[in-house]
Design an enzyme around this catalytic site. Structure first.
Site, PDB file in Angstrom:
ATOM      1  N   LYS A 190       3.867 -49.155   2.945  1.00  0.00           N
ATOM      2  CA  LYS A 190       3.256 -48.824   1.654  1.00  0.00           C
ATOM      3  C   LYS A 190       3.093 -50.093   0.838  1.00  0.00           C
ATOM      4  CE  LYS A 190       4.954 -47.616  -2.312  1.00  0.00           C
ATOM      5  NZ  LYS A 190       4.015 -48.366  -3.182  1.00  0.00           N
ATOM      6  N   GLU A 264      15.062 -57.387   0.246  1.00  0.00           N
ATOM      7  CA  GLU A 264      14.756 -58.724  -0.270  1.00  0.00           C
ATOM      8  C   GLU A 264      14.400 -58.518  -1.731  1.00  0.00           C
ATOM      9  OE1 GLU A 264      13.375 -61.675  -1.662  1.00  0.00           O
ATOM     10  OE2 GLU A 264      11.544 -61.454  -0.488  1.00  0.00           O
ATOM     11  N   CYS A 298       9.748 -64.193  -6.129  1.00  0.00           N
ATOM     12  CA  CYS A 298      11.178 -63.848  -6.157  1.00  0.00           C
ATOM     13  C   CYS A 298      12.052 -65.096  -6.100  1.00  0.00           C
ATOM     14  CB  CYS A 298      11.529 -62.889  -5.034  1.00  0.00           C
ATOM     15  SG  CYS A 298      10.921 -63.426  -3.455  1.00  0.00           S
ATOM     16  N   GLU A 393      15.698 -61.907 -14.549  1.00  0.00           N
ATOM     17  CA  GLU A 393      14.453 -62.338 -13.916  1.00  0.00           C
ATOM     18  C   GLU A 393      13.283 -62.003 -14.848  1.00  0.00           C
ATOM     19  OE1 GLU A 393      13.433 -60.083 -10.344  1.00  0.00           O
ATOM     20  OE2 GLU A 393      12.875 -61.962  -9.383  1.00  0.00           O
TER      21      GLU A 393
HETATM   22  P1  NAI Z   1       9.238 -52.435  -7.946  1.00  0.00           P
HETATM   23  O1  NAI Z   1      10.481 -52.834  -7.272  1.00  0.00           O
HETATM   24  O2  NAI Z   1       9.211 -51.156  -8.685  1.00  0.00           O
HETATM   25  O3  NAI Z   1       8.044 -52.352  -6.860  1.00  0.00           O
HETATM   26  C1  NAI Z   1       8.070 -52.854  -5.552  1.00  0.00           C
HETATM   27  C2  NAI Z   1       7.606 -51.784  -4.581  1.00  0.00           C
HETATM   28  O4  NAI Z   1       8.533 -50.699  -4.570  1.00  0.00           O
HETATM   29  C3  NAI Z   1       6.254 -51.151  -4.899  1.00  0.00           C
HETATM   30  O5  NAI Z   1       5.563 -50.909  -3.687  1.00  0.00           O
HETATM   31  C4  NAI Z   1       6.640 -49.838  -5.553  1.00  0.00           C
HETATM   32  O6  NAI Z   1       5.654 -48.848  -5.439  1.00  0.00           O
HETATM   33  C5  NAI Z   1       7.865 -49.458  -4.762  1.00  0.00           C
HETATM   34  N1  NAI Z   1       8.795 -48.548  -5.431  1.00  0.00           N
HETATM   35  C6  NAI Z   1       8.990 -48.371  -6.767  1.00  0.00           C
HETATM   36  N2  NAI Z   1       9.955 -47.451  -6.973  1.00  0.00           N
HETATM   37  C7  NAI Z   1      10.380 -47.044  -5.754  1.00  0.00           C
HETATM   38  C8  NAI Z   1      11.376 -46.135  -5.298  1.00  0.00           C
HETATM   39  N3  NAI Z   1      12.128 -45.468  -6.155  1.00  0.00           N
HETATM   40  N4  NAI Z   1      11.547 -45.968  -3.985  1.00  0.00           N
HETATM   41  C9  NAI Z   1      10.816 -46.679  -3.104  1.00  0.00           C
HETATM   42  N5  NAI Z   1       9.868 -47.546  -3.466  1.00  0.00           N
HETATM   43  C10 NAI Z   1       9.646 -47.738  -4.772  1.00  0.00           C
HETATM   44  O7  NAI Z   1       8.781 -53.599  -8.864  1.00  0.00           O
HETATM   45  P2  NAI Z   1       7.878 -53.488 -10.182  1.00  0.00           P
HETATM   46  O8  NAI Z   1       8.287 -52.349 -11.054  1.00  0.00           O
HETATM   47  O9  NAI Z   1       6.474 -53.537  -9.791  1.00  0.00           O
HETATM   48  O10 NAI Z   1       8.290 -54.837 -10.916  1.00  0.00           O
HETATM   49  C11 NAI Z   1       9.409 -54.844 -11.775  1.00  0.00           C
HETATM   50  C12 NAI Z   1      10.170 -56.127 -11.683  1.00  0.00           C
HETATM   51  O11 NAI Z   1      10.702 -56.226 -10.387  1.00  0.00           O
HETATM   52  C13 NAI Z   1       9.381 -57.394 -11.859  1.00  0.00           C
HETATM   53  O12 NAI Z   1       9.231 -57.753 -13.185  1.00  0.00           O
HETATM   54  C14 NAI Z   1      10.237 -58.362 -11.105  1.00  0.00           C
HETATM   55  O13 NAI Z   1      11.282 -58.796 -11.937  1.00  0.00           O
HETATM   56  C15 NAI Z   1      10.799 -57.554  -9.967  1.00  0.00           C
HETATM   57  N6  NAI Z   1      10.056 -57.719  -8.707  1.00  0.00           N
HETATM   58  C16 NAI Z   1      10.571 -58.550  -7.773  1.00  0.00           C
HETATM   59  C17 NAI Z   1       9.890 -58.771  -6.610  1.00  0.00           C
HETATM   60  C18 NAI Z   1      10.422 -59.684  -5.573  1.00  0.00           C
HETATM   61  O14 NAI Z   1       9.685 -60.118  -4.704  1.00  0.00           O
HETATM   62  N7  NAI Z   1      11.694 -59.976  -5.581  1.00  0.00           N
HETATM   63  C19 NAI Z   1       8.586 -58.180  -6.349  1.00  0.00           C
HETATM   64  C20 NAI Z   1       8.149 -57.267  -7.374  1.00  0.00           C
HETATM   65  C21 NAI Z   1       8.864 -57.082  -8.513  1.00  0.00           C
END
Ligand code: NAI
Length: 781
Positions: A190, A264, A298, A393
């Site tokens: 996804k 990750e 990240c 972050e």
């Molecule tokens: P997120 O962690 O919600 O999204 C990442 C992925 O997880 C997306 O595909 C989303 O649809 C999915 N997702 C969301 N809730 C889920 C759940 N309960 N179960 C399974 N999958 C789920 O990140 P978001 O809200 O877009 O960004 C929020 C913050 O997260 C950012 O400001 C940043 O600080 C951090 N982040 C860190 C990343 C990294 O590479 N370490 C990447 C993206 C966000």
């Protein structure tokens, strides 16, 4: 701007890349996308728009997957998996190679589509995201080819559910799909809701490449779809990249399900500049550290730590450089900083920065594009280590900073975070860099460079940055499982009896904490009966408080992690020798407790096991990865830290030794919860440890019900990993509790292990007892 005006000002002129082909591809697909399931696109359904964050324009309409869609995708993946695995390494390598070739052929289309969907500058998509994605497929075509000869004990996990974020949409897809396919798994992936288009283009590529149906399935939608994948019963592994908050929820949701998991997550990576650094290079490095991809990385070097003597000079240079950063149309090849991914992220970044009142803020001056999610490069100096912006972050183009006086203060500040993904060290002194690198609590260290990544070098962190690695040989562990017998564990009930001990002396074995025999905090003990009902002795019942004491003792023994493999080998041999000297006594005890005649065999196996890890202590070496960047990545094996282990009920001596020996051989300190029905071998073993020069606190042994110890161990913030070979239901308890600080777990999920055979020793144990840290150092011309 005319050419003569450009010469006058030496400003870069616009150099826009055309969006025509990418937009035409969207139109060709009808502008509305379904999912990619079982080798075909489904009809588009109800969903949401995907927009260009630089302009706000709608690019395409995407479908929100239903439970039915996810079920179909998993079913297709399940059906395709055995055939894909049986195709063999070479067959899979050919397919993965074909994907790499097509990615290369359509590189420009992928790069432009990524820019439209994500807002990142074309320079980055073109030079980093897309070439690195290709490289992952090429590299893993090779891993598929080599799997049978180089990983003869590994097999595919089955169906992998993969959930990826929006910051590197295609690259994260490549990191997930390439190794999974190479090892014989099939996938349901996804993409993030903001950035699904390159994943759908990749699906198109899979079709063109003739990849067997069902091997790759892509479903679109938001976090609710992610949850459907996470909780799906027919998925064997979840691989997630994203926020720590969601990672923690996934850890809890998958606990006890038997699903493998790699996470990750976020970071707050330090960028350390020493006074002898080449400051101009360090400034250019910073541009790549925090303004690469608008800081939505990240492993972004988001926390600048500058050596005090050069701080003012460095900040002045940095501000000058910031004044030159070009912000604007991401499709312009001379733009440095593009748009944030979505208004939601813009709001998140702005609110975090506005809420901060500490320090001094500097913002890149000049006009910003009027529309779109553009956030100016920002520097905030003079923060305190505990300030929110130093700890949380931001995930935007915002650099926060403080100064340090000494190298040890730099290390202390660098490690003052709950994260542990990456760190950058900038100095001309190689001694200093390589002295600092092992002290940093991170999975990656870059020396005089930053944000370098390659398929050959494992990427991933520790602490709340998650666990598991992507890339390199170590990354394959996340997509394979060992070939084991797979028999369910038999529960062992302790014997019961009544009466007094034969010799009339009432002995209560104590706990072993910090090199001392200690009474349990609760003051309780329980009798241990032999098979014929005779009383063999009493054991102490450990509780939460004793776990805490043991953790404290284990932390006090941190010097053990710095000892040489040679020394640790000597001590393991010594333990073996002392056990051997009392072999008959131990054999008799084992037979009395278990009602068997296998005691001698078990003692001999335990001695053999101690020799095995004494042998490994100075031989489980790291690697040097050749990476296609000027430098090498030193993949160093480091101890995990403090490991809590729930030892098996069966093989009470051998099982304890099989957990303890690899852990301490690799430099960890352990807290062992002994076999519950047969604990006296462990308490006798204390005397062997006491006579074998094992420093206090390196090995701690607790007795009593494992159900009382599993949760406190799993939840303890100062335990780095928990292993569970105890009763089936404890696996779930451990995995759930481990969500607290996202610690590593290794659990049996109710499956038995032959402790006497190959399953009871070897690389699987050594791998669990180590973390790989990749240290990138300049090397060669
Ligand atoms: P997120 O962690 O919600 O999204 C990442 C992925 O997880 C997306 O595909 C989303 O649809 C999915 N997702 C969301 N809730 C889920 C759940 N309960 N179960 C399974 N999958 C789920 O990140 P978001 O809200 O877009 O960004 C929020 C913050 O997260 C950012 O400001 C940043 O600080 C951090 N982040 C860190 C990343 C990294 O590479 N370490 C990447 C993206 C966000």
């Amino acid at each position: 701007m005319s050419v003569s005006e450009i010469f006058e000002s030496m400003e870069y002129g616009p150099a826009p890349e055309s969006a025509a082909d990418a937009l035409a591809w969207i139109v060709d697909q009808g502008g509305r996308f379904g999912h990619f399931i079982d080798g075909a696109f489904t009809a588009p359904g109800a969903g949401f728009d995907s927009t260009n964050p630089a302009t706000g324009e709608v690019l395409a309409s995407l479908t929100q997957a239903t439970q039915g869609d996810v079920d179909s995708a998993v079913k297709a993946a399940r059906k395709a998996q055995p055939k894909w695995e049986k195709l063999g390494g070479h067959g899979r390598a050919r397919h993965i190679y074909a994907l790499a070739r097509l990615l290369q052929k359509h590189a420009r289309l992928f790069a432009v589509l990524e820019v439209l969907d994500n807002g990142k500058p074309i320079r980055e998509a073109r030079d980093i995201d897309v070439p690195l994605a290709q490289r992952h497929f090429y590299y893993h075509a090779g891993m598929a080819q080599l799997m049978e000869s180089e990983l003869p004990d590994a097999q595919a996990l089955g169906v992998c559910g993969q959930i990826i974020p929006w910051n590197f949409p295609l690259l994260m897809l490549a990191w997930k799909i390439a190794p999974a396919l190479a090892m014989g798994n099939t996938v349901v992936l996804k993409p993030a809701e903001y950035t699904s288009l390159t994943a759908l283009l990749f699906a198109d590529i899979c079709r063109q490449a003739g990849l067997p149906k069902g091997v790759v399935n892509i479903v679109t939608g938001d976090g609710a779809v992610g949850e459907m994948i996470v909780t799906h019963e027919d998925i064997d592994k979840i691989a997630f990249t994203g926020s720590t908050a969601v990672g923690r929820r996934i850890r809890e949701a998958t606990a006890g399900s038997g699903k493998a998991l790699t996470l990750e997550l976020g970071g707050k990576s330090p960028y350390i500049v020493f006074d002898d650094a080449d400051l101009d290079s360090a400034i250019e490095g910073l541009v790549d550290a925090i303004w690469f991809n608008q800081g939505q990385v990240c492993c972004a070097g988001s926390r600048l730590l500058v050596h005090e003597p050069v701080a003012d000079r460095f900040y002045a240079k940095l501000r000058t450089r910031m004044e030159k950063l070009r912000i604007g149309d991401p499709l312009d090849k001379s733009v440095d900083v593009g748009a944030l991914v979505d208004p939601v992220q813009y709001k998140r970044v702005s609110e975090m920065v506005e809420a901060n009142t500490a320090g001094e803020r500097f913002v890149t001056p000049g006009a910003m594009p009027e529309n779109g999610c553009f956030y100016p490069p920002t520097l905030i100096t003079g923060l305190n280590p505990a300030d929110t912006l130093m700890q949380e972050e931001i995930f935007g183009p915002v650099l926060v900073s403080t100064t340090f006086r000494t190298p040890s203060e730099a290390v202390q500040l660098a490690n003052n975070t709950r994260y542990g993904l990456a760190a950058t060290v900038w100095t001309e002194n190689v001694n200093l860099a390589l002295d600092i690198a092992p002290q940093l609590e991170t999975g990656i260290v870059w020396v005089n460079g930053t944000n370098m990544m390659d398929a050959a070098a494992g990427f991933g962190g520790k602490r709340e940055s998650g666990f598991g690695r992507e890339g390199g040989w170590e990354g394959l562990a996340g997509y394979t499982k060992p070939k084991v017998s797979g028999k369910p564990l038999k529960e062992i009930e302790p014997f019961t009896g009544e009466g007094a001990p034969e010799d009339g002396i009432d002995r209560t074995a104590k706990l072993y904490i910090g090199g001392k025999q200690a009474r349990p905090d609760g003051g309780y003990s329980a009798p241990v009966w032999g098979k014929s009902g005779g009383l063999l002795g009493h054991v102490s019942l450990a509780s939460r408080k004793d776990v805490r004491n043991a953790v404290e003792a284990a932390h006090a023994a941190k010097g053990w992690s710095k000892t040489t493999g040679h020394l640790r080998a000597q001590i393991l041999y010594y333990i073996a020798e002392n056990l051997s000297a009392r072999g008959d006594e131990f054999a008799a005890r084992l037979d009395a407790m278990q009602g068997t005649k296998t005691g001698r065999k078990e003692v001999d196996a335990a001695i053999d096991r101690l020799f095995t890890y004494a042998a490994w202590a100075d031989k489980y070496d790291g690697q040097v990865h050749g990476v296609p960047i000027r430098g090498v990545a030193l993949a160093m094996k480091e101890p995990v830290g403090v490991i809590g282990a729930l030892c098996p009920a069966e093989a009470p001596l051998l099982g304890l030794v099989a957990c303890m020996a690899p852990a301490i051989a690799m430099g960890n300190r352990v807290i062992l919860s002994a076999s519950e029905p047969f604990p006296l071998a462990a308490t006798d073993f204390v005397q062997v440890l006491e006579t074998s020069d094992v420093p206090a606190g390196v090995v701690n042994i607790l007795t009593g019900p494992q159900a009382d110890l599993a949760e406190p161990m799993a939840r303890h913030m100062d335990i780095d990993a928990v292993w569970c070979f105890g009763a089936a239901e404890l696996s779930g308890v451990v995995e759930k509790g481990a969500a607290s600080n996202i610690k590593r777990t290794w659990v049996n999920h109710g499956m038995a292990r032959d402790w006497f055979g190959a399953e009871g020793a070897g690389r699987e144990f050594l791998q669990a007892a180590t973390e790989v840290k990749n240290i990138w150092v300049p090397y060669g011309e």
